[in-house]
Every structure is written in C-alpha cells, then in structure tokens.
Design an enzyme around this catalytic site. Structure first.
Site, PDB file in Angstrom:
ATOM      1  N   HIS A 143      50.182  30.147  58.377  1.00  0.00           N
ATOM      2  CA  HIS A 143      50.034  31.499  57.839  1.00  0.00           C
ATOM      3  C   HIS A 143      50.068  32.499  58.967  1.00  0.00           C
ATOM      4  O   HIS A 143      49.587  33.609  58.854  1.00  0.00           O
ATOM      5  CB  HIS A 143      48.734  31.660  57.069  1.00  0.00           C
ATOM      6  CG  HIS A 143      48.535  30.583  56.077  1.00  0.00           C
ATOM      7  ND1 HIS A 143      47.925  29.400  56.397  1.00  0.00           N
ATOM      8  CD2 HIS A 143      48.909  30.481  54.782  1.00  0.00           C
ATOM      9  CE1 HIS A 143      47.926  28.611  55.327  1.00  0.00           C
ATOM     10  NE2 HIS A 143      48.512  29.230  54.343  1.00  0.00           N
ATOM     11  N   HIS A 186      54.788  28.917  49.967  1.00  0.00           N
ATOM     12  CA  HIS A 186      55.183  27.842  50.880  1.00  0.00           C
ATOM     13  C   HIS A 186      56.261  26.967  50.260  1.00  0.00           C
ATOM     14  O   HIS A 186      56.432  25.822  50.663  1.00  0.00           O
ATOM     15  CB  HIS A 186      53.976  26.946  51.178  1.00  0.00           C
ATOM     16  CG  HIS A 186      52.847  27.634  51.864  1.00  0.00           C
ATOM     17  ND1 HIS A 186      52.966  28.140  53.125  1.00  0.00           N
ATOM     18  CD2 HIS A 186      51.577  27.894  51.465  1.00  0.00           C
ATOM     19  CE1 HIS A 186      51.808  28.678  53.487  1.00  0.00           C
ATOM     20  NE2 HIS A 186      50.948  28.555  52.496  1.00  0.00           N
ATOM     21  N   GLY A 210      47.778  27.558  48.023  1.00  0.00           N
ATOM     22  CA  GLY A 210      48.385  28.864  47.814  1.00  0.00           C
ATOM     23  C   GLY A 210      49.879  28.750  47.577  1.00  0.00           C
ATOM     24  O   GLY A 210      50.493  27.735  47.870  1.00  0.00           O
ATOM     25  N   ASP A 214      40.818  26.807  50.531  1.00  0.00           N
ATOM     26  CA  ASP A 214      41.122  25.617  49.740  1.00  0.00           C
ATOM     27  C   ASP A 214      39.885  24.725  49.637  1.00  0.00           C
ATOM     28  O   ASP A 214      39.574  24.184  48.561  1.00  0.00           O
ATOM     29  CB  ASP A 214      42.251  24.807  50.390  1.00  0.00           C
ATOM     30  CG  ASP A 214      43.539  25.592  50.503  1.00  0.00           C
ATOM     31  OD1 ASP A 214      43.493  26.730  51.004  1.00  0.00           O
ATOM     32  OD2 ASP A 214      44.600  25.089  50.089  1.00  0.00           O
TER      33      ASP A 214
END
Ligand code: ADP
Ligand code: ADP
Ligand code: MG
Ligand code: MG
Ligand code: MG
Ligand code: MG
Lengths: 211, 333, 333, 211
Positions: free
Chosen positions: B220, B58, B55, B111
């Site tokens: 997260h 980050h 994602g 993922d």
C-alpha cells in the site's frame, strides 16, 4: 438542564460528523505521509454512516443508538478504523442504560467504557502514536472535570483541548501500531492521522454541546 | 487534474468492480450480500471451506482466486481497507459446516482486527473455524517477530495448497497443517519503482525520484528498507533472492516454488527477465525451481515494481500445488 | 534519466524475456532456435498446427498462448518488430505436416511483409500452409477496407477457436473456415490514457496531456481517431461499445463474446468497471454476453488504456471457445 | 580504375553502416512522431549485421555478398524494415554476376534491380511517404548520370543529393503505407523515417566511393 439526553447525543454526534467532513482531506494527507493515504476517506465514510444511523433511529434508546452507531461503522469496511471506532461507540453503549439521560458522571463513565471497548482492539497506549494518544487524555479530562464539578459543556471543552494536545503530541512519537509501524523512525515529525480524527470528533462534541 | 483512470464515482469503486468481475466470470463466481464473492459451483458441505478477507484495489487478488480448488468465499472491504467484522462474520457463518472452515488472514492491522472480532463472534455462535495468519514479508528483517511482518502475495499459493487439501477431503486439522507448513516455509520481498494513484482520492500513494527504487516497500506504499538508485534486473533480483533464500533456508538439493508477482505497471517482459535471473541463480546454488508462477497476482493499482516470492517445497506441497483448480485467474488442469 | 524498468542490456530484451518465460513455464513451452516458442507437449502430426508471428513487448501475447488447444508455435521478432521472413519460414517448415498449418497473421505492415515472404518460401518448398489475416480494428471506420485495419487483440481468441478445431481433428479447410468465421464476426476498438516507455530506447511512445485520452490508438502508440478529455468509465465504454455493436452487426437476441484487454497500467479494477457497463448496456439492447474475458492479454508495455473486443458468436464458436486448452496465460478446463 | 569491385563495395557498405550509426537516434525520433519509435534501433541493428556479413565474407563474390547482406538483414527481425531493406540488397544481388567488377552502367543496373526487389514488398510509389521517396530518385539519378557519362563517384554524388531531396520532400506528403498510414493528415510536416534512412545510406555510399 445539566444532562445529556438522546437528542443532545444525536446533536453532538452529528457535529462530530461535520468536523470530519470538513477536514477529511487533511486526514488523508496525514495518512499519505506515514500510512496508505486513505484515512480521510475511511473516516468520512464511517462517520457519514453515523448520520444515517441517527436518521433511522426512533424513540430515545441511548444504549441502542450507540450500539447501532458502532455496528454500522464496523459495517463500513474501513480497515483498522472500522473496528477501532466501532468498538469505541459499542463500548460506550455497554456503559449506559437503555432509556436514559446522563449526568456529568454518567457521561464520563460512558466514555470510559468506550475507551475500554476500543482498548480491546487497539492494545496501544499513550506514546504509541495511535488514536489512543488523543482518546485517553480526552477521557481522562472528562473524568477530571466531572470530579471537579464542572458543567458538561466545560467537561467537553476540556476533553477537546486534551484530545487536540494529545494529537499534536504524536508528532514526536514513533509509531508502534498500524501500517506506520514499519516506518519506525521515519514517522517522527508527522502527526498521526487517527489521533487527529479523534481530536476532531471531540472538537465536534464540544462545539455542539450546550448543557 | 482528472485522474488517469477509467472509473465512475470514486465512492462506488468496489461495488462496481465486484459487479463487473462477477458478471464477467458468472460461470465461476457470484456476489452475495454486496461484498462476498462466492463460488457458483458450491463445494460439498462435507469438505472444509476456505475463507479469506481483504481490501479491494489489488485485483485479481483476492477475489480472483475464488473457485474450485481454491477459495470458497472472499470477503471484500473497500479500496485498500479490510471489510468490517460484521461482513467477515457473515462470510464465516455462511460457510459454517461440520467439516469446518479455514480462515486465511493477511497480517495487516485492519485485517487482523476485523478477523479477530469476527472470530469472537464465530466462537460465540459455536462455528468450527480455524484462523491462519500469513506474515511472510521479510522486509523488516528475517528475525523480526511474525506479528511485525506483513502478509503479501504468499496468501495466494497458500489458498491453492489449502484449497487442494480441502477439495481432497482432508479434515480441518489436516488442511490447517499443510497450510501452516507452507506458511512456515515461504517468504516474500517487494520492490517498488513507480507510485500508483489511490483511486478514491487521486493522490499518489508514495514518492520515488526518477532514478530511485525501493526494496521492501509494502503493498500500500508503506515504505520499505530504504531507497536506492535503480539497478538492473539482474542486480535487483540477486539482492532480493539472496535474502529470500536465507529466509526460507533453502540449500543445495532443495526444491522451491518461485513466483514473480507484478505490482501493476511492471510488464510481464520485465517479470520474465527477473525470473530468468532467479532461475539461473538458484541453479548455481543447486536449488531446483520445482514450480513457478509469473504474472500479476496481487497488484497495487498501477504501481511499478514486483514481489519476489519463494517457498521451500516438499513432495506433499508440490502435489497440492499441482492439483486441479478452476478460478478466474488461476486454472490448473 | 534511468529508465523505470527492470531490464538489463536493452539489446537483449527479447532473448532474456523469452528465456525467462520458457524457464518459468517449462512444463508448457520451450524455446527453439532462439525465437520460436513451441509446445513442449507436441501435437500429433495428423492434426493441423497453428502458427503465428509478431513482435515482442506485448506479453503475454503472443507467445503466452502457445500450448494445448491454442498455438503450436509463435515466431517472435524483436520489441514491437515482426520477426524476419527467414525465422517465420523456419517456424512454418518446422510444423510442416500432411494435415497442414494454419498461419495467423495480424495486419501490421512488417508482419504482413514477413508473412508474405515466408509464404513464398513455403510455396516453393511445397508446404501445406494456409494464411489468415486478422484486421479487426475499427478505429479507421467500419467501412474501411480490410487491408487498412490493424490486427489487435482479436488474434488471441481466434487462436483459441482455431486451436480447438485443430485439436478436435478438423481438416485444414475446416480449421480455416471456423477461424475465418470468427475473423469476420469480430471487432476491436482501443483507448489510450497514458503512454508507455519503449524499452529499447527509453522514449515515450506517444504523448497525451494530463487530462486527455484517445480512442482508436493502436497498440504501438500509432495515433487514433482523436484526442478528447478524459471521460468516465461508463461514458468511454458506451462510446466504444456503440461502434463495436454496429461493426459486428449484433442485434437483440444475438450472443456475443466480450473481452476487455488491459494495455498494461490500467488496473483490473478499471477493466471490471468497464466490463460492467458493457454487460449492462448489451443487456439493454437484448444482446447476451455468452462468454467473456477480462484481463491483460495483449499489452503495450505499461501503457494506460484498454482494447474492447466484441465478436458475434454462434453455437459452433461457443463450443470451440469452451473446449479445453492449457497455455501459460489461458487455461480452460 | 572506374569500376566498383568487391572491396569497394564492402567499403561503401560499411560507410553506410557508419552513417546510420551516427544518426540512429534522429531516425527513432522521426519514427516516434508518426510511427512507433523504433526505426533507428531497427536500422542500427539491421545495418550492423551488414558489418558482420562483410567481416565473415571471403573471396570476392559480389552477388553472394549482396545476397548474404540482404538475407542477414531479414534475419534481424526488424518489422517492415527487415523485408524492405533485405529485398533491396537481395534484389541488387539478382542484378549482378557472381564474381565481377561493375562499370558505371552495371552499377546503375544493380541498383535498378535492387529497387525492383524492394518494390515487390513495398508496393509504394513516389509520393506515398516511404523509403521509395528516397530510393526511386536515387536510382534514377544513378541511371541518368551514368547515361551522361559521369564517373561512378559523380553518379553517387548525384544519387545522394536526389535521395536527400526525396527524403525532405516527404515532409509535404501524407503517409499511404506502414504504421503512419492511419494518421492520415497528421503526418503532414514530418519527414519520413524510412526515406531518411535511405538518404543516409546513399550519403554513406557517396562519401566512401572513390572510383
Ligand atoms: N492498534 C491501534 N490502536 C489505535 N489506533 C490505531 C491502531 N492501529 C492503527 N491505528 C490508527 O489508525 C490510523 C490509520 O487508520 P486508517 O488509515 O483508516 O486504516 P488503515 O491503516 O487500515 O489504512 C492510524 O493513524 C492510527 O491512529
Ligand atoms: N510499403 C512500404 N514501402 C516502403 N517503405 C515502407 C513501407 N511501409 C513502411 N515503410 C517504411 O518503413 C518505415 C518504418 O520502419 P520501421 O519503424 O523500422 O518499421 P515498423 O513500422 O514496423 O516499426 C517508414 O518510415 C517507411 O519509410
Ligand atoms: Mg490508512
Ligand atoms: Mg487502508
Ligand atoms: Mg516497429
Ligand atoms: Mg517503427
């Protein structure tokens, strides 16, 4: 007419999109409590792609439409939701013929195939606090109602109720999959966002179906 | 209330950040097919390619480490959300070559699902891909099965190790072997102090009281092993380090790679102060910090906190870490 | 309320951070006489040395840029406070050499006073030092006299330019000339969104309402040209860029170096999104971004905001930027 | 005895340190309003070095003591405050003999030399909203009182009052130097932290002097 055709499928899918659109903020709130707070955004993005897919579809290829819906959801880059929801619809595609209208039994079989598609990715079962807690009872309700000779509308009504109850039942569960898993006991008391999404989708189907 | 971020339409966050990044570092990276960050200066086809997915949100991870000696392609999803299987498959297919592809995946549900589906597609098309899963978060306990341990910042030095082996012309099996050696010798533990705003929704991703911190928090905002009152840098570092040393089984005479990875709002000042304790405490145990890295590598927006990373190193791994690389956020000469 | 930082005794912040930093990057830097960060790998005495001074708390600046091709010594003060004249003189004296020393000073009252006193001492002892003052903040207005304009992040690329010339063996006059050329062609404007905590006192360094930002804010919370409601990334970038383009007098056909410097809590995601607009907007004006840099270079603790930097470049300056350097926080191969 | 000797100098300096210690948080607050919020910390650090310097001093070398006080303050890495305050004391050192006791005139002359020392760094004048707004009237008060034949204690009392008034007068000024300069009109209404420090230092002198 007691069959689902291409147009009706489009209509109930769009209705499901609307349900998610109306409730995506609640879904995000649920995910904030036990996940990473993006489920609503992801569901909205994924389901809005369904509208686009429908708008771009031509002819009346039910199988192809479902495949495209699933594939395009997977193209939305939606974390867990993409592969899960995508394989639900791609699984449904596996369970139907190319150009077809579906009677009650065929509708139930299509959703069973969808459940099987999602299961491959999911590995979760009832009680694990995932989308499965809404999807499994919904599909079982479709099958039971179809066996009992109910109309397709009645079948979807039963499925929506079952999905809703399934989603609510996740409050008493500890998460066994996904990001919430690490939280263990701390997930008790919170309704699972993914199961809630599935229940909204079935609510959308039930509202729009009229066969 | 307006979000305290410099953004435009939240729907375009990922596409705009990727455009901006590849514009700023156009000598090193380019954007292919919207979400694939690739090397400008492509690696020769007779060397193993390194591909990853993950994602956005980050930064600089993961796409900041695309370049010579590290990643060939990073398939980017959306904010905190993995890219879908089609995009990941596209990345693998793009890098397909006789030498093969090492596909590095961080253990997060989304993922892994995307990666598994993409691997199925790759198999069907007969691509030569080997997947490696990172799972070095020890927050759930050292003896927790791998599948329950998240992949945190450790993927980045792993890209470096694998990338160096690939650049040196090693076979896919060989690249996999060194990557897996590093993978099996590393551990990470995170601590959170202040929440971050999810840039798509404007919501806080978790809550911590004004005097609380939480060790074990995921990247997260997934809760960790429990909240506590704020401790000093040295106290915090010691608690975390003790667990990490145990996890990697480092003993007197061993060499380690130590890294402090800032989560976003925790200053480099603090990271250096924490590192100081790590270095001193390891020295007391007779453990040598052979290599180190301090800074923001894999962030969680403006979250306050850091990840402490430790890996047991041998001469082979040290040599691979020291090999040159040239990416926007890590360059070794 | 406990401060939300990982620190120990606030009285030891600077010494601990410098110890931690030089321990982590012991292959590049060492700590001499408590507060002088020096190259491990010393530059040959027949090349010009580059020395700077400044307060701590802005990491990685300034000491993060000590190393081959950039700074030889950074004299560090305390948090946000310049080192005293004795320490600065010590740095100059330590680097004394026939080739001479270029002494880079940022225009802040305390820094300038220390620098001036140290220069007096250096003169008395006959050291060969040339001082250069950076003053590229355009917040007070483009036509403000230099002495009233603060030195912001521009010092860092200036270290790179001067360091490259020095490394190439240029004379002190020559190093001064290129540094001054860059100095006269650069401009910075900052924007603040969220305050930071002063790590010694635990107090906020300024106040901004939940929906406010302030363009022109200095790097210690010194107020800027006025608060406004938060704008989008593109709007903010455009307002700032317009002033910067005017300040450096860039016109169609010109080449520039553009940098976005994160203040601390503003994510790289946001910095990339801002950079995207800068690049596009300059392209529309026919101005080429010849080189770029995005990231945290000179921070203000966990302040939200960024500095936008622009410099007009010619081929000589571009070549100097491209020359190799090897520091902990900027490496060019 | 109507002279200041080495011991008395040590005593009044320590008293000034105490005043800063008691009020450093207020100084930081003042600096937060129009500067960078560190003046109290810096003053405390700088003045505490005075205590150390005194503790390490031996003999009765007034000139040397003042020089060391100034130099050690400069070694504290205190931004503007280090060079300013340091050159005040180093300037005072320039204005006295090695081993000496100071009568009223010599005390006034010593502070005049200190003011000159600081002026080299400062360049500010009365009205610029800096330390000078307290220091200049304080030194002038010392000189005037000494001319009028007042005792040294009376001189310091007058100086403390003048410094305090000077510091308070900065509220109505716009900053012309230091970090506050960029704020322009926005500095109106706030008392200058540096001037306030100087007034505390003179208050400390006045409290401890007994000659
Ligand atoms: N293995 C799984 N099977 C079914 N549903 C799952 C599984 N893992 C997670 N989920 C569902 O995904 C939801 C979270 O989705 P989302 O927030 O979009 O993804 P992410 O966790 O990647 O941020 C959970 O609430 C859960 O219902
Ligand atoms: N040129 C000057 N002359 C005299 N005093 C000054 C001058 N510049 C600044 N000051 C004083 O310094 C004070 C601020 O000191 P301090 O906060 O310790 O330093 P900095 O501004 O470096 O953080 C101001 O309140 C002002 O009184
Ligand atoms: Mg989620
Ligand atoms: Mg997510
Ligand atoms: Mg200061
Ligand atoms: Mg100050």
């Amino acid at each position: 007419m007691s069959e689902v055709n291409f147009d009706m499928l489009c209509r109930i899918m769009s209705s499901a999109v609307g349900k998610i659109r109306d409730n995506h903020e609640e879904l995000t709130k649920l995910d904030s409590a036990i996940g990473d707070g993006d489920h609503g955004t992801t569901m909205l993005r994924s389901m809005e792609s369904v509208d686009t897919t429908i708008a771009e579809a031509s002819g009346d290829d039910v199988k192809g439409l479902l495949y495209d819906i699933g594939w395009n959801i997977m193209c939305c880059d939606g974390g867990s939701t993409g592969p899960l929801l995508g394989s639900l619809f791609m699984g449904m595609s596996d369970g139907v013929e190319v150009e077809t209208t579906l009677d009650a039994d065929a509708v139930a079989a299509m959703f069973r195939a969808g459940l099987e598609g999602m299961s491959v990715q999911s590995k979760a079962n009832v009680g694990d606090k995932t989308m499965m807690d809404a999807l499994i009872p919904a599909v079982e309700a479709l099958e039971a109602a179809s066996k009992e000779g109910k109309t397709i509308a009645e079948m979807f009504e039963a499925a929506a109720i079952a999905a809703k109850q399934g989603a609510e039942s996740t409050k008493d569960m500890q998460a066994k999959f996904g990001r919430a898993r690490n939280l263990g006991e701390r997930t008790l008391g919170f309704q699972d966002p993914g199961a809630t999404s599935i229940s909204y989708i079935f609510a959308g189907f039930a509202e729009a179906i009229n066969v | 209330m307006a979000m305290k971020k410099f953004i435009n339409d939240p729907a375009n966050l990922t596409s705009e950040l990727l455009e901006g990044y590849t514009m700023a570092y156009s000598n090193k990276v380019k954007l292919v097919s919207d979400k694939l960050v690739c090397r400008v200066n492509e690696k020769s086809k007779d060397k193993v390619a390194i591909v990853t997915l993950g994602g956005a949100g980050h930064e600089p991870a993961l796409e900041g480490f695309v370049g010579e000696g590290m990643l060939d392609v990073s398939a980017v999803g959306d904010i905190f959300a993995a890219p879908g299987p089609p995009k990941v498959f596209e990345a693998l297919k793009m890098m397909d070559r006789p030498a093969g592809v090492l596909f590095v995946v961080l253990n997060h549900a989304g993922d892994v699902m995307s990666a598994n589906m993409a691997m199925k597609m790759a198999e069907k098309e007969g691509l030569n891909v080997k997947m490696i899963l990172t799972h070095e978060d020890i927050a759930p306990g050292i003896d927790t099965p791998d599948e329950d341990k998240r992949g945190l910042v450790g993927c980045v030095p792993l890209y470096k190790i694998a990338g160096a082996a690939a650049e040196a012309g090693a076979s896919l099996d060989e690249v996999y072997r060194v990557a897996e050696k590093f993978n099996n010798n590393m551990a990470t533990l995170a601590v959170a102090l202040k929440t971050a705003t999810h840039p798509s929704t404007g919501e806080s991703i978790f809550d911590l009281a004004d005097d609380e911190m939480e060790i074990g928090m995921g990247q997260h905002g997934e809760a960790g092993t429990g909240k506590s009152k704020i401790m000093t840098a040295d106290e915090t570092a010691e608690i975390m380090l003790t667990q990490l040393v145990k996890a990697v089984g480092a003993k007197s005479g061993d060499k380690v790679f130590a890294m402090i990875n800032g989560a976003g709002a925790t200053t480099l000042m603090e990271q250096f102060i924490v590192f100081r304790h790590v270095k001193k405490s390891l020295a007391e145990k007779g453990i040598e910090v052979a290599r180190a890295h301090v800074g923001e590598v894999l962030t969680v927006q403006e979250m306050g906190g850091f990840q402490m990373f430790l890996a047991k190193m041998d001469d082979e791994l040290i040599k691979l870490w020291d090999a040159p690389c040239d990416t926007a956020f890590l360059t070794i000469r």
